[in-house]
Design a protein around this motif. Structure first.
Motif, mmCIF file in Angstrom:
data_model
loop_
_atom_site.group_PDB
_atom_site.id
_atom_site.type_symbol
_atom_site.label_atom_id
_atom_site.label_comp_id
_atom_site.label_asym_id
_atom_site.label_seq_id
_atom_site.Cartn_x
_atom_site.Cartn_y
_atom_site.Cartn_z
ATOM 1 N N GLN A 12 0.840 -1.192 0.000
ATOM 2 C CA GLN A 12 0.000 0.000 0.000
ATOM 3 C C GLN A 12 0.872 1.237 0.000
ATOM 4 O O GLN A 12 1.756 1.384 0.835
ATOM 5 C CB GLN A 12 -0.913 0.031 1.229
ATOM 6 C CG GLN A 12 -1.777 1.288 1.294
ATOM 7 C CD GLN A 12 -2.755 1.269 2.441
ATOM 8 O OE1 GLN A 12 -3.337 0.232 2.755
ATOM 9 N NE2 GLN A 12 -2.955 2.410 3.077
ATOM 10 N N HIS A 13 0.617 2.128 -0.946
ATOM 11 C CA HIS A 13 1.255 3.439 -0.934
ATOM 12 C C HIS A 13 0.205 4.415 -0.428
ATOM 13 O O HIS A 13 -0.895 4.500 -0.970
ATOM 14 C CB HIS A 13 1.741 3.859 -2.315
ATOM 15 C CG HIS A 13 2.422 5.186 -2.287
ATOM 16 N ND1 HIS A 13 1.798 6.345 -2.659
ATOM 17 C CD2 HIS A 13 3.663 5.540 -1.875
ATOM 18 C CE1 HIS A 13 2.640 7.358 -2.502
ATOM 19 N NE2 HIS A 13 3.777 6.887 -2.027
ATOM 20 N N GLY A 14 0.563 5.132 0.635
ATOM 21 C CA GLY A 14 -0.367 6.042 1.298
ATOM 22 C C GLY A 14 -0.717 5.499 2.665
ATOM 23 O O GLY A 14 -1.804 4.962 2.866
ATOM 24 N N ILE A 15 0.230 5.571 3.618
ATOM 25 C CA ILE A 15 -0.014 5.047 4.965
ATOM 26 C C ILE A 15 0.087 6.125 6.030
ATOM 27 O O ILE A 15 -0.252 5.889 7.180
ATOM 28 C CB ILE A 15 0.943 3.889 5.331
ATOM 29 C CG1 ILE A 15 2.399 4.359 5.397
ATOM 30 C CG2 ILE A 15 0.748 2.724 4.392
ATOM 31 C CD1 ILE A 15 3.344 3.358 6.021
ATOM 32 N N GLN A 16 0.583 7.297 5.657
ATOM 33 C CA GLN A 16 0.745 8.347 6.659
ATOM 34 C C GLN A 16 -0.599 9.010 6.908
ATOM 35 O O GLN A 16 -1.324 9.337 5.984
ATOM 36 C CB GLN A 16 1.776 9.379 6.208
ATOM 37 C CG GLN A 16 3.167 8.792 6.102
ATOM 38 C CD GLN A 16 4.179 9.783 5.573
ATOM 39 O OE1 GLN A 16 3.851 10.908 5.238
ATOM 40 N NE2 GLN A 16 5.412 9.346 5.493
ATOM 41 N N ASN A 25 -3.058 5.620 -2.183
ATOM 42 C CA ASN A 25 -3.000 5.915 -3.613
ATOM 43 C C ASN A 25 -3.046 4.637 -4.435
ATOM 44 O O ASN A 25 -3.488 4.648 -5.575
ATOM 45 C CB ASN A 25 -1.723 6.683 -3.947
ATOM 46 C CG ASN A 25 -1.699 8.032 -3.288
ATOM 47 O OD1 ASN A 25 -2.696 8.742 -3.289
ATOM 48 N ND2 ASN A 25 -0.580 8.387 -2.692
ATOM 49 N N GLU A 26 -2.515 3.561 -3.848
ATOM 50 C CA GLU A 26 -2.553 2.274 -4.530
ATOM 51 C C GLU A 26 -2.441 1.152 -3.511
ATOM 52 O O GLU A 26 -1.800 1.300 -2.478
ATOM 53 C CB GLU A 26 -1.438 2.155 -5.575
ATOM 54 C CG GLU A 26 -0.038 2.310 -5.044
ATOM 55 C CD GLU A 26 1.028 2.262 -6.127
ATOM 56 O OE1 GLU A 26 0.996 1.347 -6.966
ATOM 57 O OE2 GLU A 26 1.898 3.145 -6.117
ATOM 58 N N VAL A 27 -3.122 0.051 -3.822
ATOM 59 C CA VAL A 27 -3.072 -1.152 -3.006
ATOM 60 C C VAL A 27 -2.952 -2.327 -3.969
ATOM 61 O O VAL A 27 -3.727 -2.434 -4.927
ATOM 62 C CB VAL A 27 -4.342 -1.318 -2.136
ATOM 63 C CG1 VAL A 27 -4.304 -2.642 -1.377
ATOM 64 C CG2 VAL A 27 -4.514 -0.149 -1.183
ATOM 65 N N HIS A 28 -1.968 -3.182 -3.709
ATOM 66 C CA HIS A 28 -1.769 -4.379 -4.532
ATOM 67 C C HIS A 28 -1.677 -5.577 -3.603
ATOM 68 O O HIS A 28 -0.988 -5.520 -2.581
ATOM 69 C CB HIS A 28 -0.480 -4.272 -5.355
ATOM 70 C CG HIS A 28 -0.428 -3.055 -6.211
ATOM 71 N ND1 HIS A 28 -1.125 -2.940 -7.387
ATOM 72 C CD2 HIS A 28 0.234 -1.887 -6.046
ATOM 73 C CE1 HIS A 28 -0.890 -1.747 -7.919
ATOM 74 N NE2 HIS A 28 -0.072 -1.093 -7.121
#
Length: 146
Positions: A12-16, A25-28
């Protein structure tokens, strides 16, 4: 290092975040089932710029052996096994990449960033510059796989 025949990786990008949960922003999600170890299932969701939510894409099935996935996952597995996570969980984005990687198999789990993201304080564990570089390498491996 031998990769388990069944595993689950979540990126996951966007954890803060802070008081409110983060907006990814993205989850894979990449998974390999022990019953079908030659198949890697990849599920992705991406948030387009300016959009409030993630958009899912059709799942992809990849031939694990034909695409030479074993060495890539072996490297990812080895990197993560040597990296610390923040303490307490979710307290701080210790790798400063606003990115979470989660690995789960039947014998071992690793995850940086809490389930609700990071931003609830300071971690007692701080990685070295070398460990931060290794985490960046792990991020690049996962991004190349999806």
């Amino acid at each position: 290092m031998q990769v388990p025949s069944a595993f689950y990786v979540r990126f996951q990008h966007g954890i803060q975040g802070g008081i409110a949960p983060p907006t990814p922003n993205e989850v894979h999600m990449l998974s390999r089932d022990g019953d079908t170890p030659n198949t890697l299932l990849i599920q992705s969701q991406v948030r387009a710029p300016g959009q409030p939510s993630l958009t899912g894409f059709a799942p992809k099935k990849v031939d694990f052996a034909a695409q030479a996935m074993e060495p890539k996952f072996a490297k990812l597995y080895a990197i993560l096994r040597d990296l610390p996570t923040e303490e307490p969980p979710g307290s701080q984005d210790i790798y400063d990449m606003d990115t979470q990687i989660q690995w789960m198999d039947d014998k071992w789990q690793w995850c940086n960033g809490g389930p609700e993201g990071c931003g609830m304080g300071e971690s007692f564990v701080i990685p070295t510059p070398e460990q931060k570089a290794r985490f960046k390498e792990a991020v690049e491996i996962v991004k190349a796989l999806v």
